[in-house]
Write a protein that holds these residues in place. Structure first.
Motif, mmCIF file in Angstrom:
data_model
loop_
_atom_site.group_PDB
_atom_site.id
_atom_site.type_symbol
_atom_site.label_atom_id
_atom_site.label_comp_id
_atom_site.label_asym_id
_atom_site.label_seq_id
_atom_site.Cartn_x
_atom_site.Cartn_y
_atom_site.Cartn_z
ATOM 1 N N SER A 113 0.859 -1.190 0.000
ATOM 2 C CA SER A 113 0.000 0.000 0.000
ATOM 3 C C SER A 113 0.889 1.232 0.000
ATOM 4 O O SER A 113 1.965 1.242 0.616
ATOM 5 C CB SER A 113 -0.924 0.009 1.214
ATOM 6 N N PRO A 171 2.374 4.859 0.839
ATOM 7 C CA PRO A 171 2.416 5.664 2.062
ATOM 8 C C PRO A 171 1.532 6.907 1.959
ATOM 9 O O PRO A 171 1.248 7.391 0.860
ATOM 10 C CB PRO A 171 3.881 6.053 2.207
ATOM 11 N N ILE A 172 1.119 7.420 3.091
ATOM 12 C CA ILE A 172 0.295 8.627 3.139
ATOM 13 C C ILE A 172 1.206 9.784 3.550
ATOM 14 O O ILE A 172 1.928 9.686 4.553
ATOM 15 C CB ILE A 172 -0.814 8.502 4.224
ATOM 16 N N HIS A 218 -7.272 8.974 6.061
ATOM 17 C CA HIS A 218 -6.751 7.651 6.424
ATOM 18 C C HIS A 218 -6.613 7.464 7.926
ATOM 19 O O HIS A 218 -6.279 6.374 8.388
ATOM 20 C CB HIS A 218 -5.402 7.398 5.735
ATOM 21 N N GLY A 266 -2.799 -2.363 5.825
ATOM 22 C CA GLY A 266 -1.965 -2.321 4.617
ATOM 23 C C GLY A 266 -1.576 -3.720 4.162
ATOM 24 O O GLY A 266 -1.991 -4.172 3.081
ATOM 25 N N ARG A 271 -3.692 1.311 3.470
ATOM 26 C CA ARG A 271 -3.076 1.730 4.726
ATOM 27 C C ARG A 271 -4.048 2.570 5.559
ATOM 28 O O ARG A 271 -4.773 3.405 5.024
ATOM 29 C CB ARG A 271 -1.875 2.593 4.370
ATOM 30 N N LEU A 304 -4.147 4.886 9.356
ATOM 31 C CA LEU A 304 -3.323 5.475 10.411
ATOM 32 C C LEU A 304 -4.169 5.462 11.689
ATOM 33 O O LEU A 304 -4.895 6.411 11.982
ATOM 34 C CB LEU A 304 -2.928 6.908 10.024
ATOM 35 N N ARG A 310 0.889 -1.400 13.231
ATOM 36 C CA ARG A 310 1.351 -0.029 13.470
ATOM 37 C C ARG A 310 0.190 0.878 13.845
ATOM 38 O O ARG A 310 -0.796 0.977 13.108
ATOM 39 C CB ARG A 310 2.010 0.513 12.216
ATOM 40 N N GLU A 351 4.309 9.591 10.758
ATOM 41 C CA GLU A 351 5.295 9.089 9.787
ATOM 42 C C GLU A 351 5.931 7.783 10.264
ATOM 43 O O GLU A 351 6.106 6.848 9.493
ATOM 44 C CB GLU A 351 6.398 10.135 9.593
ATOM 45 N N GLN A 370 4.435 4.519 9.602
ATOM 46 C CA GLN A 370 4.414 4.120 8.184
ATOM 47 C C GLN A 370 5.775 3.660 7.677
ATOM 48 O O GLN A 370 5.877 3.162 6.562
ATOM 49 C CB GLN A 370 3.969 5.305 7.326
ATOM 50 N N ARG A 371 6.824 3.889 8.486
ATOM 51 C CA ARG A 371 8.157 3.518 8.012
ATOM 52 C C ARG A 371 8.312 2.001 7.986
ATOM 53 O O ARG A 371 7.813 1.323 8.874
ATOM 54 C CB ARG A 371 9.214 4.076 8.986
ATOM 55 N N ASP A 372 9.051 1.499 6.992
ATOM 56 C CA ASP A 372 9.258 0.046 6.917
ATOM 57 C C ASP A 372 9.841 -0.488 8.212
ATOM 58 O O ASP A 372 9.437 -1.532 8.701
ATOM 59 C CB ASP A 372 10.198 -0.303 5.754
#
Ligand SMILES: Cc1ncc(C[n+]2csc(CCOP(=O)(O)OP(=O)(O)O)c2C)c(N)n1
Ligand SMILES: [Mg+2]
Length: 787
Positions: free
Chosen positions: A406, A408-409, A446, A519, A525, A527, A553, A607, A610-612
């Motif tokens: 998915s 990222p936002i 989101h 996601g 995705r 949040l 997450r 943020e 959403q980071r790997d």
């Protein structure tokens, strides 16, 4: 008792072709073999370096070999998602191996480092697992919230409306249903009209310790039906059904139905001779029964009497395929723990392992040649080519990766600092979310919030007023329609962006787990932001740990916190939660004091999740209004807030003392700092925003040789300077700072149960007020001088 449970329905069985049935029956044998062998190999053939038993559950695995083979190799579609009961991991790995998704090497290293995991793990088994399991009950609850999230995404048009919804499937042990979280989830699911959910109960009537009570399951079906579920009972296999249809067969059925669980299990273990003895004793007066006994030698009689539907592939396929709608369905599948293995039915078989002799005869009975133990088709009656072709045609084999991607936002570079000369971090949080709610665009679209009945009291009201409460159906806000004045608008609609839960923190964390995996599970995705009272993190702690273990997450906003919520009383006063924030893997914790810090942290958190290689974020907030510092936040300060600490009052070069504080005790720290500035000129005042980030960075620095933030900050002091730490939490949250540069330290904090009071009284009693800090500073300086 094996009394028939009501609720099974007659349905038209979908015809499983004879060829398909034959393939599945052959492969279920292979699954049983591979799972058993995998455990045997790990325990008996792999050299042990530490003298520990490796373990693995041969009996629990054997119990579900048929059910799981049916699901994975026939019934499931690529969009379906499964939580497998933890101790059936070997069966799961064996099926993945047959589907070409798991390597032989990993099977050989089952339970070894880097090998197939003891319990299915999303993060450690390399993308083949949908939901991790391990702590019983949680995987089952997780499927329910995953289904809710699937609906949320579809109704928000974040996933294609025309894509077929997946079924969220849990394979549960029967004793797993003792876990209360399952019933909390069941209630919540009913409220939300959850769909597309299957719970398959492996009803082997055994737990870890023993045979489960006969009374336990008598009510289970009624309970599920009360919550709108369909209950399908898979009780007797085709052999037994045929026997029941014979003259006096009803006597046999009645006998089995009323056979206590423990006697049935014991006879399963004893085998044909045991069955014959009891049936003769109880039913010999019936000629039809005598005929059955005469026609069956001991092995055949044992086969007949253990022919439960959960081990009868045809019955299992019929039951699964008969359900075509989205009504939540509970399958109660009668099985035998250890089916087909020498310890079948024995009450102590949970951790039982076959010994080498037993394994050798099992291998012979399975016709697996020596050296061909890992061969996918060795010993099976069907040609390998036919089985290979069948496996290639399985819907799951044709699907691509189970992990979805998915985009990222985007998160803006800054969130506006909430206005207000005096405000609490909780108020600031409400304003920040209120601001996001009124913004247009992807980010706000989101975000999804959720809370276990503390939405208003954790200041999510502004967000909810603007974004609405999620419901599958439109529901009017009656108070509003009736013109009853209220600050809260609670209209519910499929477009709502807040999921309101009942008071069950375990459900909150399972919901956050599912939202936080939207996601990878569904390709869109989210949040997620969940709010709760800080002390009740402990109530859902295992579910929180479970969510994080799966790398879900989300942002957790825990407020209010500590003894600072004062008049609310002791029961609500969290103490150890910051230590959870410090020690919990997968979670990074912050405790800001000021609104501008929170604005920086919330932005960063959006943020980070959403980071790997990111983590979930825990923000511990307070209801205490504080006078806000008049300052702008430049890039350096913003970075320091995220890194975990900055000097609120810079120390003089070579300062001999620093007061170090975290969170809502900032005014006391400031007052104490002002009070000592005459005696200890140049003392510093260090603001800690994240003990957890600071601590991790310090440990990483020790390992890598890089200078950590804590070392850099404390390096501004004299080497023999003294520290006083103060926080509204257990003193160990900050006391480790004494080890960073070897400073003398007096850690202040709370290490007793709280009580009602106002802040001046409570801070005095627990030693957090300015006087206590000044006293501690004197003691710390003395300690430093005495060194
Ligand atoms: C929360 C939790 N408590 C305890 C355990 C230890 N445990 C693992 S399996 C099990 C018994 C499970 O029985 P059941 O669900 O009937 O599964 P079966 O092995 O019979 O298939 C227990 C108590 C656990 N894994 N998780
Ligand atoms: Mg069981």
């Amino acid at each position: 008792m094996l009394r028939a449970l009501p609720g099974g329905r007659n349905r038209e069985p979908a015809a499983a072709s004879a060829e398909k049935l034959a393939c599945l029956q052959a492969l279920e044998k292979k699954v049983l073999w591979l799972s058993t062998w995998m455990i045997h190999n790990a325990n008996h053939l792999r050299p042990s370096r530490d003298g520990l038993k490796v373990g693995g559950h041969q009996a629990s695995s054997a119990s579900v070999a048929t059910l799981m083979t049916a699901l994975y190799l026939d019934v499931m579609r690529p969009q379906d998602r499964v939580a497998v009961k933890p101790h059936a991991a070997p069966v799961f790995h064996a099926l993945q191996y047959l589907l070409g998704r798991q390597s032989r090497d990993k099977l050989e290293r089952f339970r070894a480092y880097g090998g197939a995991q003891s319990y299915p793990s999303r993060s450690k088994d390399g993308g083949i697992v949908d939901f991790s399991t391990g702590s019983v009950g949680l995987g089952v609850g997780m499927t329910l919230f995953a289904s809710l999230v699937q609906d949320y995404l579809r109704l928000h048009r974040l996933t294609p409306a025309d894509a077929a919804p997946g079924r969220m499937i849990a394979l549960a042990g029967d004793a797993e249903l003792d876990e209360g979280n399952i019933f909390e989830a069941l209630l919540e699911g009913w409220k939300h009209d959850v769909r597309n959910l299957w719970w398959v109960v492996d009803y082997n009537r055994q737990s870890l310790d023993a045979v489960v009570s006969d009374r336990l399951f008598g009510r289970i079906d009624a309970l599920f039906e009360m919550f709108g579920w369909r209950v399908v009972t898979l009780k007797y296999g085709r052999l037994l059904q045929a026997a029941f249809a014979r003259p006096d067969g009803d006597q046999l059925r009645e006998w089995i139905d009323s056979c206590p669980n423990s006697l049935y299990s014991a006879l399963v273990y004893k085998g044909g001779e045991g069955w014959r003895e009891h049936l003769r004793r109880d039913l010999n007066r019936y000629p039809g029964i005598r005929a059955i006994l005469d026609e069956h030698d001991d092995p055949a009689l044992a086969r007949l009497m253990t022919n439960l539907a959960g081990h009868d592939m045809g019955s299992v396929l019929d039951a699964f395929h008969a359900v075509g709608d989205d009504q939540p369905t509970c399958f109660i599948a009668y099985t035998i723990k250890g089916y087909g293995l020498p310890f079948a039915g024995h009450k102590d078989n949970h951790a039982g392992l076959m010994n080498p002799d037993q394994m050798a005869s099992f291998q012979a009975s399975m016709a697996v040649p020596q050296g061909a133990e890992w061969e996918p088709f060795a010993g099976l009656d069907l040609p390998s080519a036919e089985l290979a072709a069948f496996l290639e045609s399985v819907p799951l084999a044709r699907a691509s990766s189970r992990q979805r991607q998915s985009a990222p936002i985007e998160v803006p570079a800054q969130l506006p600092v909430p206005r207000g000369r005096i405000q609490s971090t909780q108020e600031a949080f409400g304003r920040l979310l209120g601001g996001l709610a009124s913004s247009e665009g992807e980010l706000a679209g989101h975000i999804v919030t959720t809370s276990p009945d503390v939405t208003v009291s954790t200041n999510l009201g502004g967000w909810v007023n603007r974004r609405g409460v999620f419901d599958r159906a439109e529901r009017a806000d009656i108070f509003r329609e009736e013109k009853v004045v209220s600050a809260q608008r609670w209209a519910m609609a499929p477009q709502g962006q807040h999921i309101e839960l009942g008071i069950a923190e375990s459900n909150l964390f399972l919901n956050l787990a599912a939202l936080g995996l939207a996601g990878p599970l569904f390709g869109a995705r989210l949040l997620p932001i969940g709010t709760l009272y800080d002390p009740f993190i402990k109530r859902g702690l295992d579910a929180l740990n479970y969510a994080l273990y799966q790398d879900a997450r989300f942002i957790l906003v825990a407020t209010p916190s500590g003894i600072t919520l004062a008049p609310e009383g002791g029961a609500h006063q969290s103490v150890v939660e910051p230590l959870i924030g410090l020690g919990q893997p997968g979670l990074v914790a912050f405790e800001p004091a000021y609104a501008d810090e929170l604005a920086v942290l919330l932005r960063w958190a959006l943020e980070e999740i959403q980071r790997d290689d990111g983590e979930s974020v825990y923000l511990r907030l307070s209801t205490r209004p504080l006078e806000q510092p008049a300052r702008g936040i430049d890039a350096a300060l913003s970075e320091a807030i995220v890194a975990g600490a900055y000097w609120l009052r810079e120390p003089a070069p070579d300062a001999e003392l620093a007061i170090v504080y975290c969170g809502a005790v900032a005014p006391e720290a400031l007052a104490a700092h002002a009070a000592i500035s005459e005696d200890v000129p140049g003392a510093g005042l260090l603001a800690i925003t994240s003990p957890s980030r600071l601590h991790r960075d310090w440990r990483a620095g020790l390992a890598s040789g890089a200078t950590s933030a804590a070392v850099r900050l404390l390096g501004r002091l004299r080497p023999d300077a003294a520290l006083v730490t103060v926080a509204d939490s257990h003193p160990a949250t900050l006391s480790w700072l004494g080890a960073v540069a070897g400073n003398a330290i007096v850690p202040l904090g709370v290490d007793g149960f709280g009580q009602s009071g106002d802040i001046p009284d409570l801070y005095r009693v627990y030693g957090l007020d300015a006087d206590a800090i000044v006293d501690a500073a004197a003691r710390a300086c003395l300690g430093a001088a005495a060194r």
